[in-house]
Design a protein around this motif. Structure first.
Motif, PDB file in Angstrom:
ATOM      1  N   ALA A 189      -3.366  12.715   5.187  1.00 18.14           N
ATOM      2  CA  ALA A 189      -3.214  11.587   4.260  1.00 18.14           C
ATOM      3  C   ALA A 189      -3.189  10.262   5.023  1.00 18.14           C
ATOM      4  CB  ALA A 189      -1.943  11.755   3.428  1.00 18.14           C
ATOM      5  N   TRP A 190      -2.496  10.230   6.169  1.00 18.65           N
ATOM      6  CA  TRP A 190      -2.490   9.013   6.975  1.00 18.65           C
ATOM      7  C   TRP A 190      -3.905   8.671   7.448  1.00 18.65           C
ATOM      8  CZ3 TRP A 190       0.644   5.206   7.113  1.00 18.65           C
ATOM      9  CH2 TRP A 190       2.012   5.372   6.977  1.00 18.65           C
ATOM     10  N   ALA A 191      -4.639   9.687   7.880  1.00 20.30           N
ATOM     11  CA  ALA A 191      -6.010   9.447   8.341  1.00 20.30           C
ATOM     12  C   ALA A 191      -6.881   8.926   7.202  1.00 20.30           C
ATOM     13  CB  ALA A 191      -6.596  10.729   8.930  1.00 20.30           C
ATOM     14  N   ASP A 192      -6.716   9.502   6.022  1.00 19.89           N
ATOM     15  CA  ASP A 192      -7.494   9.053   4.865  1.00 19.89           C
ATOM     16  C   ASP A 192      -7.116   7.624   4.472  1.00 19.89           C
ATOM     17  OD1 ASP A 192      -8.905  11.439   4.690  1.00 19.89           O
ATOM     18  OD2 ASP A 192      -7.470  12.336   3.299  1.00 19.89           O
ATOM     19  N   ALA A 193      -5.813   7.326   4.509  1.00 14.80           N
ATOM     20  CA  ALA A 193      -5.379   5.970   4.197  1.00 14.80           C
ATOM     21  C   ALA A 193      -5.964   4.972   5.196  1.00 14.80           C
ATOM     22  CB  ALA A 193      -3.851   5.900   4.196  1.00 14.80           C
ATOM     23  N   GLN A 194      -6.019   5.359   6.461  1.00 12.41           N
ATOM     24  CA  GLN A 194      -6.609   4.476   7.469  1.00 12.41           C
ATOM     25  C   GLN A 194      -8.079   4.222   7.178  1.00 12.41           C
ATOM     26  OE1 GLN A 194      -4.783   3.103  10.338  1.00 12.41           O
ATOM     27  NE2 GLN A 194      -6.566   1.763  10.064  1.00 12.41           N
ATOM     28  N   GLU A 195      -8.785   5.240   6.699  1.00 10.18           N
ATOM     29  CA  GLU A 195     -10.198   5.078   6.324  1.00 10.18           C
ATOM     30  C   GLU A 195     -10.335   4.022   5.226  1.00 10.18           C
ATOM     31  OE1 GLU A 195     -13.221   6.655   7.194  1.00 10.18           O
ATOM     32  OE2 GLU A 195     -12.200   7.460   8.951  1.00 10.18           O
ATOM     33  N   LEU A 196      -9.507   4.113   4.200  1.00  8.71           N
ATOM     34  CA  LEU A 196      -9.580   3.137   3.113  1.00  8.71           C
ATOM     35  C   LEU A 196      -9.193   1.753   3.604  1.00  8.71           C
ATOM     36  CD1 LEU A 196      -8.156   4.981  -0.041  1.00  8.71           C
ATOM     37  CD2 LEU A 196     -10.429   5.097   0.986  1.00  8.71           C
ATOM     38  N   TRP A 197      -8.174   1.668   4.433  1.00  5.66           N
ATOM     39  CA  TRP A 197      -7.722   0.396   4.996  1.00  5.66           C
ATOM     40  C   TRP A 197      -8.853  -0.283   5.762  1.00  5.66           C
ATOM     41  CZ3 TRP A 197      -3.018  -2.310   5.106  1.00  5.66           C
ATOM     42  CH2 TRP A 197      -2.854  -3.243   6.115  1.00  5.66           C
TER      43      TRP A 197
ATOM     44  N   GLU B 176       2.062  -1.085  10.672  1.00  2.53           N
ATOM     45  CA  GLU B 176       2.863  -2.317  10.651  1.00  2.53           C
ATOM     46  C   GLU B 176       3.015  -2.843   9.232  1.00  2.53           C
ATOM     47  OE1 GLU B 176       1.638  -4.064  15.071  1.00  2.53           O
ATOM     48  OE2 GLU B 176       0.483  -4.632  13.294  1.00  2.53           O
ATOM     49  N   TYR B 177       1.949  -2.756   8.449  1.00  2.00           N
ATOM     50  CA  TYR B 177       2.014  -3.253   7.080  1.00  2.00           C
ATOM     51  C   TYR B 177       2.981  -2.406   6.246  1.00  2.00           C
ATOM     52  CZ  TYR B 177       0.667  -5.087   2.571  1.00  2.00           C
ATOM     53  OH  TYR B 177       0.709  -5.682   1.324  1.00  2.00           O
ATOM     54  N   VAL B 178       2.888  -1.094   6.382  1.00  2.00           N
ATOM     55  CA  VAL B 178       3.799  -0.207   5.651  1.00  2.00           C
ATOM     56  C   VAL B 178       5.245  -0.529   6.020  1.00  2.00           C
ATOM     57  CG1 VAL B 178       4.578   2.182   5.437  1.00  2.00           C
ATOM     58  CG2 VAL B 178       2.134   1.648   5.296  1.00  2.00           C
ATOM     59  N   ASP B 179       5.511  -0.740   7.309  1.00  2.52           N
ATOM     60  CA  ASP B 179       6.872  -1.087   7.727  1.00  2.52           C
ATOM     61  C   ASP B 179       7.330  -2.401   7.099  1.00  2.52           C
ATOM     62  OD1 ASP B 179       7.093   1.181   9.258  1.00  2.52           O
ATOM     63  OD2 ASP B 179       6.652   0.201  11.168  1.00  2.52           O
ATOM     64  N   SER B 180       6.419  -3.374   6.999  1.00  2.00           N
ATOM     65  CA  SER B 180       6.801  -4.679   6.447  1.00  2.00           C
ATOM     66  C   SER B 180       7.117  -4.597   4.961  1.00  2.00           C
ATOM     67  CB  SER B 180       5.682  -5.705   6.689  1.00  2.00           C
ATOM     68  OG  SER B 180       4.571  -5.492   5.822  1.00  2.00           O
ATOM     69  N   ILE B 181       6.432  -3.711   4.249  1.00  2.00           N
ATOM     70  CA  ILE B 181       6.669  -3.550   2.811  1.00  2.00           C
ATOM     71  C   ILE B 181       7.863  -2.636   2.553  1.00  2.00           C
ATOM     72  CG2 ILE B 181       5.680  -2.726   0.631  1.00  2.00           C
ATOM     73  CD1 ILE B 181       4.483  -5.359   1.687  1.00  2.00           C
TER      74      ILE B 181
ATOM     75  N   ASP C  40       7.790   0.594   1.770  1.00  2.00           N
ATOM     76  CA  ASP C  40       7.567   1.598   0.723  1.00  2.00           C
ATOM     77  C   ASP C  40       6.185   2.186   0.931  1.00  2.00           C
ATOM     78  OD1 ASP C  40       7.108   3.056  -1.599  1.00  2.00           O
ATOM     79  OD2 ASP C  40       8.138   1.620  -2.893  1.00  2.00           O
ATOM     80  N   VAL C  41       6.113   3.281   1.671  1.00  2.00           N
ATOM     81  CA  VAL C  41       4.807   3.849   2.027  1.00  2.00           C
ATOM     82  C   VAL C  41       4.067   4.342   0.797  1.00  2.00           C
ATOM     83  CG1 VAL C  41       5.799   6.127   2.532  1.00  2.00           C
ATOM     84  CG2 VAL C  41       3.603   5.472   3.537  1.00  2.00           C
ATOM     85  N   ARG C  42       4.771   4.924  -0.162  1.00  2.00           N
ATOM     86  CA  ARG C  42       4.078   5.436  -1.351  1.00  2.00           C
ATOM     87  C   ARG C  42       3.480   4.301  -2.167  1.00  2.00           C
ATOM     88  NH1 ARG C  42       2.857   9.768  -4.142  1.00  2.00           N
ATOM     89  NH2 ARG C  42       3.721  11.045  -2.468  1.00  2.00           N
ATOM     90  N   LEU C  43       4.190   3.200  -2.293  1.00  2.00           N
ATOM     91  CA  LEU C  43       3.629   2.052  -3.002  1.00  2.00           C
ATOM     92  C   LEU C  43       2.344   1.592  -2.332  1.00  2.00           C
ATOM     93  CD1 LEU C  43       3.707  -0.322  -5.032  1.00  2.00           C
ATOM     94  CD2 LEU C  43       5.125  -1.550  -3.365  1.00  2.00           C
ATOM     95  N   VAL C  44       2.360   1.469  -1.009  1.00  2.00           N
ATOM     96  CA  VAL C  44       1.175   0.980  -0.307  1.00  2.00           C
ATOM     97  C   VAL C  44       0.000   1.936  -0.491  1.00  2.00           C
ATOM     98  CG1 VAL C  44       0.201   0.406   1.944  1.00  2.00           C
ATOM     99  CG2 VAL C  44       2.516  -0.340   1.369  1.00  2.00           C
ATOM    100  N   LEU C  45       0.229   3.231  -0.325  1.00  2.00           N
ATOM    101  CA  LEU C  45      -0.881   4.178  -0.457  1.00  2.00           C
ATOM    102  C   LEU C  45      -1.366   4.264  -1.896  1.00  2.00           C
ATOM    103  CD1 LEU C  45      -0.142   4.807   2.453  1.00  2.00           C
ATOM    104  CD2 LEU C  45      -0.519   7.236   1.965  1.00  2.00           C
ATOM    105  N   ASP C  46      -0.444   4.211  -2.861  1.00  2.00           N
ATOM    106  CA  ASP C  46      -0.859   4.190  -4.263  1.00  2.00           C
ATOM    107  C   ASP C  46      -1.727   2.962  -4.552  1.00  2.00           C
ATOM    108  OD1 ASP C  46       0.427   6.524  -4.919  1.00  2.00           O
ATOM    109  OD2 ASP C  46       2.018   5.601  -6.097  1.00  2.00           O
ATOM    110  N   MET C  47      -1.322   1.806  -4.039  1.00  2.00           N
ATOM    111  CA  MET C  47      -2.081   0.581  -4.278  1.00  2.00           C
ATOM    112  C   MET C  47      -3.450   0.649  -3.609  1.00  2.00           C
ATOM    113  SD  MET C  47      -0.157  -1.683  -6.064  1.00  2.00           S
ATOM    114  CE  MET C  47      -0.341  -3.382  -5.561  1.00  2.00           C
ATOM    115  N   MET C  48      -3.525   1.221  -2.407  1.00  2.00           N
ATOM    116  CA  MET C  48      -4.798   1.347  -1.714  1.00  2.00           C
ATOM    117  C   MET C  48      -5.763   2.244  -2.483  1.00  2.00           C
ATOM    118  SD  MET C  48      -3.477   1.682   2.227  1.00  2.00           S
ATOM    119  CE  MET C  48      -5.098   2.110   2.828  1.00  2.00           C
TER     120      MET C  48
END
Length: 221
Positions: free
Chosen positions: A6-14, A157-162, A164-172
């Motif tokens: 999931a982290w790898a996939d999120a990085q792809e979208l990012w 870094e962005y996830v840490d600043s927010i 809420d990892v689930r919010l960030v991945l849901d938004m992405m």
């Protein structure tokens, strides 16, 4: 726990959302309202670097921001930018937009009402929504040049600043879905979506990062 896949996939979208534009002087900036005050911080930094003489902060409230930004996203952005040294007279506030299309349409109308000549716009958004914002802006205001900018930060870094990892991945995931369905609804220009990005999107959906998805026949949001 977020799996390694999931982290790898999120990085792809990012990475796909990053337009790779080099900030340069523009007629104005438009800062897109959201839950992320970092947009205001980045806009203030770009102003201090001489990239534009005037900024429009645009945004009402949403389900994500109604508690943390009760006066409206644009107003909270304005307050933050002033704290960071941007003159109040260099800021216009557009307080009504509730989606990215509104952000562009209402900002354009405000600038036209003020008779501000615009040939180029520095479009400041969250890092994972650069491409979505660009595609919307190109569709709704095609006769100006658009340059995208966001906070230069990594996904962790962005996830840490927010916070809420689930919010960030849901938004992405939601931003990626809109890139795929909104062009045929007339909300964005069409862009090529690589097969690997589609696969990453589908896997993240299968993992349950779906709270920001919209029905494919829904109005823009």
């Amino acid at each position: 726990m977020i799996s390694a896949q999931a982290w790898a996939d999120a990085q792809e979208l990012w990475d796909f959302q990053q337009m790779g534009h080099e900030p340069r002087p523009c007629s104005v900036a438009v800062g897109l309202g959201s839950h992320d005050l970092g947009v205001a911080d980045t806009t203030a930094d770009l102003y201090q670097r001489g990239m534009f003489p005037l900024v429009v902060f645009t945004g009402a409230t949403s389900r994500t921001t109604q508690e943390r930004m009760p006066r409206g996203e644009a107003e909270h952005y304005r307050e933050r930018a002033v704290e960071l040294g941007v003159p109040a007279g260099a800021i216009l506030v557009e307080p009504h937009a509730r989606n990215t299309g509104d952000n562009i349409r209402f900002s354009r109308a405000l600038l036209e009402e003020r008779r501000v000549p615009v040939s180029s716009v520095l479009l400041v958004s969250k890092p994972y929504e650069e491409r979505r914002s660009y595609a919307t802006a190109r569709k709704l205001w095609p006769d100006v040049e658009w340059v995208c900018a966001s906070t230069p930060v990594t996904l962790p870094e962005y996830v840490d600043s927010i916070g809420d990892v689930r919010l960030v991945l849901d938004m992405m995931v939601g931003a990626q879905q809109r890139l795929m369905i909104y062009p045929r609804q007339g909300f964005m220009i069409e862009q090529e979506i690589p097969d690997g990005i589609r696969a990453a999107f589908e896997r993240l959906c299968d993992c349950g990062f779906t709270s920001r998805l919209v029905p494919e026949t829904a109005d823009q949001a």
